[in-house]
Enzyme design. Sequence first.
Site, PDB file in Angstrom:
ATOM      1  N   HIS A 292      -4.754  -1.592  -3.977  1.00 22.09           N
ATOM      2  CA  HIS A 292      -6.112  -1.980  -3.553  1.00 22.09           C
ATOM      3  C   HIS A 292      -7.118  -1.730  -4.680  1.00 22.09           C
ATOM      4  O   HIS A 292      -8.217  -1.223  -4.455  1.00 22.09           O
ATOM      5  CB  HIS A 292      -6.515  -1.220  -2.292  1.00 22.09           C
ATOM      6  CG  HIS A 292      -5.525  -1.306  -1.181  1.00 22.09           C
ATOM      7  ND1 HIS A 292      -5.038  -2.506  -0.713  1.00 22.09           N
ATOM      8  CD2 HIS A 292      -4.897  -0.336  -0.463  1.00 22.09           C
ATOM      9  CE1 HIS A 292      -4.168  -2.275   0.265  1.00 22.09           C
ATOM     10  NE2 HIS A 292      -4.054  -0.977   0.418  1.00 22.09           N
TER      11      HIS A 292
ATOM     12  N   SER B 100       0.835  -1.198   0.000  1.00 19.88           N
ATOM     13  CA  SER B 100       0.000   0.000   0.000  1.00 19.88           C
ATOM     14  C   SER B 100       0.877   1.258   0.000  1.00 19.88           C
ATOM     15  O   SER B 100       1.540   1.541  -0.994  1.00 19.88           O
ATOM     16  CB  SER B 100      -0.970  -0.046   1.190  1.00 19.88           C
ATOM     17  OG  SER B 100      -1.989   0.902   1.057  1.00 19.88           O
TER      18      SER B 100
END
Length: 241
Positions: free
Chosen positions: A168, A132
Amino acid sequence: MPAEQPTILATSGGFKAGSRTNLEFHALVHHAVDLSGATKPKVCHVGTANGDQRSFQADLDEAARLAGWEFSHLNLFVMPPTDDIAGFLLEHDVVWVGGGSVANLLAVWDVHGVGPAMRRAWESGVVLGGVSAGSICWHAGGATDSFGPDLRVVTNGLALLPYGNGVHYDSEARRRPTIHAAVASGVLPKTYCTDDGAGLLYRGTELVEAVSERRNGGAYVVDRDGSSGIAQEETLDIRRL
């Protein structure tokens, strides 16, 4: 033992629930360690993006003991453990950067000169990886919720990799349109994106392959069509770990 080429594994995964511990390292983190070629891996976790949370670090320490790795943390809160951050990183085979606020991570890293230290480690063969925020940071920029639920684009990444990055991609609906708009407008360059559980392996600045620790999910590249100015997305081939 340094990798043969500068190596980055940028991901949207790496952890899973443990059977006897709160969490375990999933296949992506194990892949990063394998890429280093180390027989007795020394792994450094960098948790700047979540404020160096000691409780989470305790879970990681348990996971590392389970994996049989020598494990340490580069904590910048409340102060770095050393004046020689580059030297600290160079003592390790793998540096894994955790998720959280990429905007805060980049700001704190800038204050402490972590960017040049990471570049030195990368050029010296330390495998860099992360999830991330720990994926976006290696790129020129990407979409982030660092500022609130409405995604914004950061463009002050370390740019070890001269691309944008989307994370994501399958689990947060706003990610894809935000990336497409940023690429179409020229705010982001060509951008590589990962669904949850997927990772992008770069040797030097070239994408070598996309991999995944899950049976589903994929990876993508978004680029701007020169004639129409429209962002176009292609699905990348992906190898299941």
